[in-house]
Design a protein around this motif. Structure first.
Motif, PDB file in Angstrom:
ATOM      1  N   LYS A  98      -0.066  14.519  29.937  1.00 51.73           N
ATOM      2  CA  LYS A  98       0.030  15.886  30.479  1.00 51.73           C
ATOM      3  C   LYS A  98       1.236  16.612  29.892  1.00 51.73           C
ATOM      4  N   ASP A  99       2.322  15.865  29.668  1.00 49.65           N
ATOM      5  CA  ASP A  99       3.538  16.439  29.097  1.00 49.65           C
ATOM      6  C   ASP A  99       3.487  16.533  27.574  1.00 49.65           C
ATOM      7  N   GLY A 100       2.348  16.179  26.980  1.00 48.63           N
ATOM      8  CA  GLY A 100       2.174  16.288  25.536  1.00 48.63           C
ATOM      9  C   GLY A 100       2.614  15.059  24.765  1.00 48.63           C
ATOM     10  N   GLY A 101       2.927  13.981  25.465  1.00 47.76           N
ATOM     11  CA  GLY A 101       3.377  12.763  24.812  1.00 47.76           C
ATOM     12  C   GLY A 101       2.229  11.883  24.341  1.00 47.76           C
ATOM     13  N   LYS A 102       2.606  10.712  23.878  1.00 48.04           N
ATOM     14  CA  LYS A 102       1.655   9.749  23.346  1.00 48.04           C
ATOM     15  C   LYS A 102       1.976   8.397  23.978  1.00 48.04           C
ATOM     16  N   VAL A 103       0.953   7.598  24.269  1.00 48.89           N
ATOM     17  CA  VAL A 103       1.154   6.264  24.828  1.00 48.89           C
ATOM     18  C   VAL A 103       0.571   5.264  23.852  1.00 48.89           C
ATOM     19  N   ALA A 104       1.409   4.331  23.398  1.00 47.05           N
ATOM     20  CA  ALA A 104       0.962   3.336  22.420  1.00 47.05           C
ATOM     21  C   ALA A 104       1.222   1.943  22.955  1.00 47.05           C
ATOM     22  N   LEU A 105       0.197   1.125  22.993  1.00 42.28           N
ATOM     23  CA  LEU A 105       0.317  -0.283  23.327  1.00 42.28           C
ATOM     24  C   LEU A 105      -0.026  -1.044  22.047  1.00 42.28           C
ATOM     25  N   VAL A 106       1.000  -1.577  21.408  1.00 39.01           N
ATOM     26  CA  VAL A 106       0.838  -2.208  20.101  1.00 39.01           C
ATOM     27  C   VAL A 106      -0.224  -3.305  20.169  1.00 39.01           C
ATOM     28  N   GLY A 107      -1.152  -3.244  19.225  1.00 39.29           N
ATOM     29  CA  GLY A 107      -2.231  -4.216  19.149  1.00 39.29           C
ATOM     30  C   GLY A 107      -3.411  -3.886  20.036  1.00 39.29           C
ATOM     31  N   TRP A 108      -3.234  -2.929  20.946  1.00 41.06           N
ATOM     32  CA  TRP A 108      -4.331  -2.594  21.846  1.00 41.06           C
ATOM     33  C   TRP A 108      -4.861  -1.195  21.601  1.00 41.06           C
ATOM     34  N   GLY A 109      -3.978  -0.184  21.535  1.00 39.45           N
ATOM     35  CA  GLY A 109      -4.457   1.155  21.236  1.00 39.45           C
ATOM     36  C   GLY A 109      -3.454   2.234  21.582  1.00 39.45           C
ATOM     37  N   THR A 110      -3.814   3.466  21.229  1.00 40.95           N
ATOM     38  CA  THR A 110      -2.950   4.626  21.438  1.00 40.95           C
ATOM     39  C   THR A 110      -3.754   5.763  22.040  1.00 40.95           C
ATOM     40  N   TRP A 111      -3.195   6.351  23.110  1.00 40.37           N
ATOM     41  CA  TRP A 111      -3.751   7.564  23.700  1.00 40.37           C
ATOM     42  C   TRP A 111      -2.918   8.737  23.226  1.00 40.37           C
ATOM     43  N   SER A 112      -3.569   9.839  22.903  1.00 44.03           N
ATOM     44  CA  SER A 112      -2.862  11.047  22.511  1.00 44.03           C
ATOM     45  C   SER A 112      -3.674  12.266  22.949  1.00 44.03           C
ATOM     46  N   VAL A 113      -3.023  13.429  22.917  1.00 43.49           N
ATOM     47  CA  VAL A 113      -3.684  14.680  23.291  1.00 43.49           C
ATOM     48  C   VAL A 113      -3.853  15.508  22.028  1.00 43.49           C
ATOM     49  N   SER A 114      -5.019  16.101  21.870  1.00 45.15           N
ATOM     50  CA  SER A 114      -5.325  16.908  20.707  1.00 45.15           C
ATOM     51  C   SER A 114      -5.855  18.260  21.168  1.00 45.15           C
ATOM     52  N   GLU A 115      -5.582  19.290  20.390  1.00 44.37           N
ATOM     53  CA  GLU A 115      -6.086  20.633  20.687  1.00 44.37           C
ATOM     54  C   GLU A 115      -7.457  20.807  20.031  1.00 44.37           C
ATOM     55  N   ARG A 116      -8.407  21.269  20.804  1.00 45.22           N
ATOM     56  CA  ARG A 116      -9.722  21.587  20.255  1.00 45.22           C
ATOM     57  C   ARG A 116      -9.823  23.105  20.209  1.00 45.22           C
ATOM     58  N   ALA A 117     -10.049  23.661  19.041  1.00 46.30           N
ATOM     59  CA  ALA A 117     -10.098  25.112  18.860  1.00 46.30           C
ATOM     60  C   ALA A 117     -11.329  25.712  19.542  1.00 46.30           C
ATOM     61  N   ALA A 118     -11.226  27.003  19.866  1.00 46.82           N
ATOM     62  CA  ALA A 118     -12.377  27.726  20.406  1.00 46.82           C
ATOM     63  C   ALA A 118     -13.446  27.807  19.318  1.00 46.82           C
ATOM     64  N   ARG A 119     -14.690  27.808  19.744  1.00 45.81           N
ATOM     65  CA  ARG A 119     -15.768  27.851  18.758  1.00 45.81           C
ATOM     66  C   ARG A 119     -17.012  28.491  19.371  1.00 45.81           C
ATOM     67  N   THR A 120     -17.931  28.837  18.504  1.00 40.55           N
ATOM     68  CA  THR A 120     -19.205  29.394  18.939  1.00 40.55           C
ATOM     69  C   THR A 120     -20.211  28.271  19.020  1.00 40.55           C
ATOM     70  N   GLY A 121     -20.914  28.197  20.143  1.00 42.64           N
ATOM     71  CA  GLY A 121     -21.951  27.186  20.328  1.00 42.64           C
ATOM     72  C   GLY A 121     -23.294  27.851  20.551  1.00 42.64           C
ATOM     73  N   ARG A 122     -24.278  27.045  20.809  1.00 42.69           N
ATOM     74  CA  ARG A 122     -25.622  27.578  21.033  1.00 42.69           C
ATOM     75  C   ARG A 122     -26.256  26.854  22.215  1.00 42.69           C
ATOM     76  N   ASN A 123     -26.805  27.635  23.142  1.00 43.05           N
ATOM     77  CA  ASN A 123     -27.522  27.061  24.273  1.00 43.05           C
ATOM     78  C   ASN A 123     -28.856  26.535  23.739  1.00 43.05           C
ATOM     79  N   PRO A 124     -29.105  25.223  23.830  1.00 44.23           N
ATOM     80  CA  PRO A 124     -30.326  24.679  23.248  1.00 44.23           C
ATOM     81  C   PRO A 124     -31.608  25.141  23.953  1.00 44.23           C
ATOM     82  N   GLN A 125     -31.511  25.531  25.218  1.00 44.48           N
ATOM     83  CA  GLN A 125     -32.703  25.977  25.933  1.00 44.48           C
ATOM     84  C   GLN A 125     -33.107  27.395  25.553  1.00 44.48           C
ATOM     85  N   THR A 126     -32.111  28.271  25.388  1.00 48.73           N
ATOM     86  CA  THR A 126     -32.428  29.674  25.114  1.00 48.73           C
ATOM     87  C   THR A 126     -32.174  30.074  23.668  1.00 48.73           C
ATOM     88  N   GLY A 127     -31.372  29.311  22.960  1.00 44.27           N
ATOM     89  CA  GLY A 127     -31.028  29.659  21.593  1.00 44.27           C
ATOM     90  C   GLY A 127     -29.927  30.696  21.514  1.00 44.27           C
TER      91      GLY A 127
END
Length: 90
Positions: A37-66
């Protein structure tokens, strides 16, 4: 495995009460959550790493209506498995 199963397994493996195992698991998840939540990263060596990434705004399509829709930008949590975990699973 769900949360209850994990608590049971942790208690059995560590030789502690289920209440202690539950407190430990909740402490772990709270600390990981707060760090991300504070923008940090959690790493457990040999097991894995959690991080936060920004996903940009984008245009999508409703599959039911198009019809085109706007999808807002947001933060997403990513997990990258470490070499030890990957080797064990494969």
């Amino acid at each position: 495995m769900n949360k209850s199963d994990l608590i049971d397994a942790m208690a059995a493996d560590a030789g502690i009460s289920k209440a202690s195992a539950k407190a430990a698991l909740e402490s772990f998840t709270n600390n990981v959550t707060n760090t991300l939540k504070d923008g940090g990263k959690v790493a457990l060596v040999g097991w894995g790493t959690w991080s936060v990434s920004e996903r940009a705004a984008r245009t999508g399509r409703n599959p039911q209506t198009g019809k085109e829709i706007q999808i807002a930008a947001k933060k997403v949590v990513k997990f990258k498995a470490g070499a030890g975990l990957s080797d064990t699973v494969n």
